[in-house]
Design an enzyme around this catalytic site. Structure first.
Site, PDB file in Angstrom:
ATOM      1  N   GLY A  44       0.796  -1.225   0.000  1.00 47.55           N
ATOM      2  CA  GLY A  44       0.000   0.000   0.000  1.00 47.55           C
ATOM      3  C   GLY A  44       0.827   1.272   0.000  1.00 47.55           C
ATOM      4  O   GLY A  44       0.346   2.344   0.365  1.00 47.55           O
ATOM      5  N   ASP A 178       7.739 -11.631   1.425  1.00 51.08           N
ATOM      6  CA  ASP A 178       6.577 -12.467   1.103  1.00 51.08           C
ATOM      7  C   ASP A 178       7.071 -13.770   0.481  1.00 51.08           C
ATOM      8  O   ASP A 178       8.064 -13.768  -0.253  1.00 51.08           O
ATOM      9  CB  ASP A 178       5.679 -11.789   0.043  1.00 51.08           C
ATOM     10  N   CYS A 417     -21.779   0.522 -17.551  1.00 55.97           N
ATOM     11  CA  CYS A 417     -21.940  -0.923 -17.560  1.00 55.97           C
ATOM     12  C   CYS A 417     -23.195  -1.370 -16.795  1.00 55.97           C
ATOM     13  O   CYS A 417     -24.290  -1.273 -17.329  1.00 55.97           O
ATOM     14  CB  CYS A 417     -20.673  -1.604 -17.058  1.00 55.97           C
ATOM     15  N   HIS A 546     -16.923   0.647 -20.153  1.00 56.19           N
ATOM     16  CA  HIS A 546     -16.323   1.280 -18.978  1.00 56.19           C
ATOM     17  C   HIS A 546     -15.527   2.493 -19.456  1.00 56.19           C
ATOM     18  O   HIS A 546     -14.312   2.422 -19.640  1.00 56.19           O
ATOM     19  CB  HIS A 546     -15.414   0.287 -18.253  1.00 56.19           C
ATOM     20  N   GLU A 548     -14.600   4.947 -17.976  1.00 58.65           N
ATOM     21  CA  GLU A 548     -13.603   5.430 -17.015  1.00 58.65           C
ATOM     22  C   GLU A 548     -12.201   4.897 -17.311  1.00 58.65           C
ATOM     23  O   GLU A 548     -11.195   5.514 -16.941  1.00 58.65           O
ATOM     24  CB  GLU A 548     -14.021   5.066 -15.584  1.00 58.65           C
TER      25      GLU A 548
HETATM   26  N1  GLN Z   1     -23.116  -7.681 -14.423  1.00 62.35           N
HETATM   27  C1  GLN Z   1     -23.257  -7.052 -15.689  1.00 62.35           C
HETATM   28  C2  GLN Z   1     -22.854  -7.952 -16.840  1.00 62.35           C
HETATM   29  O1  GLN Z   1     -22.185  -8.936 -16.640  1.00 62.35           O
HETATM   30  C3  GLN Z   1     -22.477  -5.780 -15.739  1.00 62.35           C
HETATM   31  C4  GLN Z   1     -21.020  -6.013 -15.691  1.00 62.35           C
HETATM   32  C5  GLN Z   1     -20.246  -4.803 -15.248  1.00 62.35           C
HETATM   33  O2  GLN Z   1     -20.803  -3.859 -14.740  1.00 62.35           O
HETATM   34  N2  GLN Z   1     -18.944  -4.827 -15.422  1.00 62.35           N
HETATM   35  O3  GLN Z   1     -23.193  -7.687 -17.963  1.00 62.35           O
END
Ligand code: GLN
Length: 584
Positions: A44, A178, A417, A546, A548
């Site tokens: 971390g 580790d 998503c 996604h 982001e």
């Molecule tokens: N659970 C949903 C799917 O599999 C959305 C997946 C997600 O948000 N990454 O389509």
């Protein structure tokens, strides 16, 4: 067969010698330089952020760089890891599910990475075991040294060849001591031995504690763990001391003394306000210069390029610090107690905020605690909301309640998503009148499966690495909100990680009720972006992707920019009893 398999030919193994240094064709030891970043004392410490910032500074100076993260765990990739335990699963354009640090590298270096940049013990051992079955080690017992360590060195050298980078940044996951990463540390020790003098620079990140009962910095844990690193045969060249406040000279002297690293190479790396400010901290401290000296690269610095790039970064930091317009964005998810699960979203919001001069504050909203009665109160004061990705049943009804409230009250919304799928369910239920609309992820027997499993996912029984993954092109409808935000291109490229999609059987019914599917997959089959017309709602946009993951500090994702912009317009914060009419 992956590129790596092809590159590691099985003829490397010899009965004649104990050396086992499989190398890609045309690779010559010493042709590439390596910076190896190791963590001591505890996890971390922000090894990934440190290493990517250092790589960025070298990139600014004109060097071509590429990172590689070596993970000790036995999973083949990060796809089956719970984000609550391990942080967000980052997805690369080529579809690899990996550690969130790869996101940090991509953002910092403004570079798309590939599966060559991420290696887990699971991958290393799979390769070894496959090779053994193919007869790749005939006559030999397969040993941790030299075979397993040899495979690790192969990965590093193959990356060096494939990327043609001058400097490969190797980040070793975990902490010195580790069990899991001991063989990785051994592999980089061997690498330094084989590559020759001045080819490898070892940077140890350590932590200086300041126990509250003493009120002063203590160096003992750092000393002891650095000794352990030296016991593994690695003499660090540079030590970077993480701490809350600047590390005192006295403490640095003790660390220098115990680790045989000269004081001018023991640096303080205290906390700063933005991860993007670390590059400047490194430059001011002179860590970059120390690394380049060790690697004998100082002669090749492009000072003009560096000056220019430094200006660009410093401008970003200045804008970050000066951003004044306060705006609150709610994130409604179920992993809200671990911020690392949403690392890329937090970053993308920062990028958009800096771009617009807005200071984004995040309000974490636990979807498992949202109900009809409390939603208005819970959302009072937020200027926009994101429902991020997610899996499974828990918290999903809370997300639907949240999206309904945002839609009905004109509060800016960005769905990512699962947040896209939830918006479809909510619309189908409350606007199209399909009361039992649901995703088959939640209820396989629902009357209206508006979200259903992707056809190619139906027969999959295993859970690892087989969702619809990675970068795909999206066709966007001209003049839609999505297209306008992106500057009206025909297609955009975003990354995906999902098993379910909008059921094509319901698409026209939902569209005739007013929702617009403004982005579709290249073959037109899968709905990828939805929106509400802006005369109905100021900003209601969601994507199956996604978004982001591909936002970069100097190139923020347009959907996030759109959300933050709409949220700024939504100011001042609504009172608890606000309605759509009073705001309009
Ligand atoms: N659970 C949903 C799917 O599999 C959305 C997946 C997600 O948000 N990454 O389509």
């Amino acid at each position: 067969m992956t590129d790596r398999h092809i590159l590691s030919s099985i003829s490397d193994v010899s009965e004649e010698t104990e050396f086992h240094t499989p190398m890609p064709a045309n690779y010559k030891p010493g042709q590439c330089k390596y910076v190896v970043v190791l963590g001591t004392v505890m996890s971390g410490l922000g090894k990934g952020i440190f290493s990517s910032s250092l790589a960025r500074v070298l990139q600014d100076k004109g060097f071509s760089v590429t990172p590689i993260k070596l993970e000790g765990y036995l999973n083949r990739d990060a796809g089956t890891l719970n984000p609550f335990r391990h942080g967000e699963v980052f997805v690369l354009d080529d579809g690899l599910e990996c550690d969130m640090d790869l996101g940090t590298y991509e953002r910092m270096l403004n570079q798309n990475l590939s599966r060559l940049n991420f290696v887990t013990s699971g991958q290393v051992f799979s390769r070894i075991l496959e090779k053994e079955r193919r007869g790749g080690y005939l006559g030999r017992d397969v040993q941790m040294i030299p075979h397993v360590t040899g495979e690790v060195k192969s990965c590093l050298r193959e990356l060096a060849v494939a990327s043609a980078a001058q400097v490969v940044f190797v980040e070793i996951g975990g902490t010195v001591g580790d069990v899991e990463n001991a063989y990785l540390i051994e592999a980089v020790r061997e690498l330094a031995f084989e590559e020759g003098p001045n080819s490898v620079c070892f940077v140890a990140l350590t932590y200086v504690v300041k126990p509250p009962m003493l009120g002063e910095q203590k160096s003992k844990p750092a000393q002891l763990n650095l000794k352990q690193l030296m016991g593994a045969g690695i003499q660090p060249h540079i030590i970077a001391c993480r701490a809350g406040n600047p590390v005192t000279k006295k403490v640095r002297e003790k660390i220098a003394m115990h680790s045989s690293v000269p004081l001018d190479r023991v640096f303080s790396m205290h906390d700063v306000d933005s991860v993007y400010a670390i590059t400047e901290l490194l430059r001011e401290a002179g860590i970059d210069t120390a690394v380049l000296k060790r690697l004998k690269l100082t002669e090749q610095i492009d000072a003009v390029r560096e000056q220019k790039q430094r200006g660009v970064w410093n401008d970003y930091i200045r804008r970050y610090r000066e951003a004044a317009t306060p705006v609150t964005i709610g994130i409604t998810g179920k992993y809200t107690s671990l911020r690392d699960s949403y690392a890329s979203i937090i970053q993308a919001l920062e990028h958009a905020g800096v771009h617009l001069g807005a200071k984004v504050r995040i309000e974490w909203i636990d979807s498992t605690e949202l109900d009809e009665a409390g939603v208005q109160k819970r959302l009072a004061g937020v200027h926009g909301v994101i429902v991020p990705g997610g899996f499974g049943t828990r918290g999903v009804e809370g997300k639907i309640i949240c999206v309904k409230h945002l839609r009905e009250h004109g509060i800016p919304y960005l769905g990512l998503c699962y947040g896209f799928q939830v918006a479809v369910i909510e619309y189908a239920r409350h606007v199209c009148g399909l009361e039992d609309a649901q995703s088959t992820e939640i209820n396989t027997n629902c009357v209206h499966p508006v979200i259903d499993i992707l056809p190619e996912q139906r027969d999959i029984t295993q859970l690892g690495g087989n969702m619809r993954l990675g970068g795909h092109d999206i066709r966007v409808t001209r003049q839609s909100l999505a297209a306008n935000l992106h500057g009206n291109p025909e297609k955009i490229r975003l990354r995906f990680r999902h098993r379910y999609e909008v059921n094509p059987d319901y698409m026209s019914q939902i569209e005739s009720a007013g929702m617009v599917f403004s982005g579709k997959s290249q073959d037109g089959g899968i709905a990828q972006i939805l929106e509400l017309p802006q005369d109905v709602h100021p900003f209601f946009l969601a994507t199956q992707a996604h978004a982001e993951l591909t936002s970069r500090p100097l190139d923020p994702d347009p959907m996030f920019v759109g959300l933050v912009e709409a949220a700024v317009r939504f100011s001042p914060p609504p009172a608890v009893v606000d309605t759509h009419e009073t705001r309009a």
